[in-house]
Design an enzyme around this catalytic site. Structure first.
Site, mmCIF file in Angstrom:
data_model
loop_
_atom_site.group_PDB
_atom_site.id
_atom_site.type_symbol
_atom_site.label_atom_id
_atom_site.label_comp_id
_atom_site.label_asym_id
_atom_site.label_seq_id
_atom_site.Cartn_x
_atom_site.Cartn_y
_atom_site.Cartn_z
ATOM 1 N N LYS A 115 -15.988 148.588 89.018
ATOM 2 C CA LYS A 115 -16.300 147.889 90.267
ATOM 3 C C LYS A 115 -16.785 148.831 91.351
ATOM 4 O O LYS A 115 -17.610 148.454 92.184
ATOM 5 C CB LYS A 115 -15.080 147.117 90.780
ATOM 6 C CG LYS A 115 -14.805 145.833 90.010
ATOM 7 C CD LYS A 115 -13.933 144.908 90.853
ATOM 8 C CE LYS A 115 -13.558 143.662 90.093
ATOM 9 N NZ LYS A 115 -12.604 142.834 90.837
ATOM 10 N N LYS A 202 -19.388 141.088 79.502
ATOM 11 C CA LYS A 202 -18.392 140.062 79.817
ATOM 12 C C LYS A 202 -19.000 138.970 80.704
ATOM 13 O O LYS A 202 -19.786 139.277 81.609
ATOM 14 C CB LYS A 202 -17.240 140.753 80.556
ATOM 15 C CG LYS A 202 -15.977 139.949 80.670
ATOM 16 C CD LYS A 202 -14.892 140.772 81.346
ATOM 17 C CE LYS A 202 -15.229 141.044 82.795
ATOM 18 N NZ LYS A 202 -14.131 141.647 83.552
ATOM 19 N N LYS A 205 -18.197 136.538 87.293
ATOM 20 C CA LYS A 205 -18.586 135.819 88.507
ATOM 21 C C LYS A 205 -19.731 136.512 89.211
ATOM 22 O O LYS A 205 -20.477 135.883 89.948
ATOM 23 C CB LYS A 205 -17.396 135.759 89.461
ATOM 24 C CG LYS A 205 -16.252 134.877 88.990
ATOM 25 C CD LYS A 205 -15.037 135.117 89.885
ATOM 26 C CE LYS A 205 -13.909 134.165 89.584
ATOM 27 N NZ LYS A 205 -12.668 134.596 90.272
HETATM 28 P P1 AMP Z 1 -10.792 136.868 88.068
HETATM 29 O O1 AMP Z 1 -11.956 135.976 88.133
HETATM 30 O O2 AMP Z 1 -11.180 138.302 87.911
HETATM 31 O O3 AMP Z 1 -9.795 136.650 89.155
HETATM 32 O O4 AMP Z 1 -10.038 136.493 86.716
HETATM 33 C C1 AMP Z 1 -9.115 135.428 86.606
HETATM 34 C C2 AMP Z 1 -8.594 135.332 85.194
HETATM 35 O O5 AMP Z 1 -9.659 135.020 84.289
HETATM 36 C C3 AMP Z 1 -7.970 136.630 84.676
HETATM 37 O O6 AMP Z 1 -6.827 136.306 83.890
HETATM 38 C C4 AMP Z 1 -9.048 137.222 83.827
HETATM 39 O O7 AMP Z 1 -8.562 138.055 82.806
HETATM 40 C C5 AMP Z 1 -9.700 135.977 83.244
HETATM 41 N N1 AMP Z 1 -11.108 136.227 82.890
HETATM 42 C C6 AMP Z 1 -12.099 136.621 83.734
HETATM 43 N N2 AMP Z 1 -13.267 136.750 83.067
HETATM 44 C C7 AMP Z 1 -13.001 136.439 81.773
HETATM 45 C C8 AMP Z 1 -13.796 136.378 80.576
HETATM 46 N N3 AMP Z 1 -15.095 136.654 80.600
HETATM 47 N N4 AMP Z 1 -13.187 136.000 79.428
HETATM 48 C C9 AMP Z 1 -11.868 135.700 79.394
HETATM 49 N N5 AMP Z 1 -11.066 135.739 80.479
HETATM 50 C C10 AMP Z 1 -11.618 136.103 81.647
#
Ligand code: AMP
Ligand code: TRP
Length: 339
Positions: A115, A202, A205
């Site tokens: 990041k 991956k 967002k």
């Molecule tokens: P975040 O959007 O970073 O707050 O992620 C929220 C949750 O979604 C966390 O548990 C992440 O590990 C999961 N997550 C985010 N991106 C992915 C992805 N591409 N595949 C699986 N889980 C994800």
């Protein structure tokens, strides 16, 4: 003070573009754990501002994650949904744990490196400290289980290390075993959903391409179209999971199908082996629309017509979260020697 044996904590950042990876890797497990665990689900707005957030969008995105939790099936009456900034215990405990965690531990965090990018000097101090705040989130409730996607594994290991060191540092003052070592729950066939445009990256967002992800704002037509356009290869589907090696795009779509249908990847391949993507993709699109659209429509309905309800859920959840976290943080302060 009682130590719960089945307390789940998890969080999602209100940073917009909530996507299929968030659902399959995390949120759907939040729903499934409700029958067997006491669940606390947080909208982690303090984490979100580790990178710049427009204040108006942050507010809207906080409601978006709240609505997604509820639309997916989290029951805010039986369990707790709240936003992190409303419960002071998180920031307070984070400071104390900042003094437990070691710089060397944080220097190993791969998410910070990704990041922060090349210009690390310009990253916020909060971005660097992010994993300690995450440890505080979990430990402020003495949580035992943490459902997350694969990308959070290293942060969970750090949370365990912080808990261990705190217990050890204060052992002779009554802190032995004070924090349980939280167990990561990294579950299902899609713990790491990949970009639909590039199966080696991956789903995220922050990807500039909206076609890389299925979001909670997509219409059924958009979902189907993104799947039809997803990057694959010219070969038919193999007979077993081993045959997906080196075929990142194909592997990703099979994983998504498996997660949405509640099967293993091998079971999906048993049904589709030898099929061309021209056959598999429409089937996946139908499944995805079936499983996701009602939830997404309900989320949009709440966001447009029921904002007051969402704000009420967050306020009520925060009050209930404080009741759990405040005595735990008070005890931590005692252990540390604050009078
Ligand atoms: P975040 O959007 O970073 O707050 O992620 C929220 C949750 O979604 C966390 O548990 C992440 O590990 C999961 N997550 C985010 N991106 C992915 C992805 N591409 N595949 C699986 N889980 C994800
Ligand atoms: N860091 C997590 C993510 O980006 C979000 C998060 C913050 C979290 N605090 C948490 C997840 C506590 C689980 C437990 O995905």
């Amino acid at each position: 003070m009682d130590q719960p044996r089945n307390r789940v904590f998890s969080g999602v950042q209100p940073t917009g573009n909530l996507h299929l990876g968030n659902y399959l890797g995390a949120i759907r497990h939040f729903v499934a754990l409700q029958d067997t665990h006491e669940c606390i689900y947080c909208v982690v707005d303090l984490h979100a501002i580790t990178v710049w957030q427009d204040p108006k969008e942050l507010a809207a995105n906080t409601r978006e994650v709240t609505a997604a939790y509820i639309a997916a099936g989290v029951d805010p009456k039986k369990h707790i949904i709240f936003n992190q900034s409303k419960v002071a215990a998180h920031a307070e405990l984070a400071w104390i744990l900042d003094c437990t965690a070691r710089i060397g531990w944080l220097n190993r965090m791969t998410q910070f490196k990704e990041k922060a990018g090349k210009d690390r000097e310009q990253a916020s101090v909060g971005l660097y400290n992010y994993p300690v705040l995450m440890a505080a989130d979990i430990l402020a409730y003495r949580s035992t289980h943490v459902p997350v996607g694969e990308d959070q594994k290293q942060h969970l290991e750090l949370a365990r290390d912080v808990a261990k060191k705190f217990n050890n540092d204060y052992a002779e003052f009554g802190g032995q075993d004070f924090f349980p070592l939280p167990e990561p729950l990294i579950l299902g066939a899609a713990t790491r959903v990949m970009s639909l445009r590039d199966g080696t990256k991956k789903m995220s967002k922050s990807d500039p391409s909206d076609n890389s992800r299925i979001t909670f704002n997509d219409s059924p037509e958009a979902i189907a179209q993104k799947i039809r356009k997803a990057q694959t290869d010219p070969d038919p589907l193999p007979e077993t999971v081993e045959g997906l090696e080196g075929r990142a795009g194909a592997d990703n779509l099979v994983g998504i199908y498996a997660a949405l249908s509640g099967q293993t990847k091998d079971e999906v391949l048993a049904e589709f082996r030898g099929a061309q993507f021209s056959v598999f993709k429409p089937r996946l699109a139908d499944l995805a629309v079936d499983k996701l659209s009602p939830m997404m429509a309900e989320m949009q309905r709440m966001l447009h017509n029921d904002q007051g309800y969402l704000d009420q859920v967050l306020a009520d959840g925060a009050a209930r979260a404080r009741v759990i976290a405040d005595p735990i943080v008070a005890r931590v302060k005692e252990l540390v020697g604050f009078i």
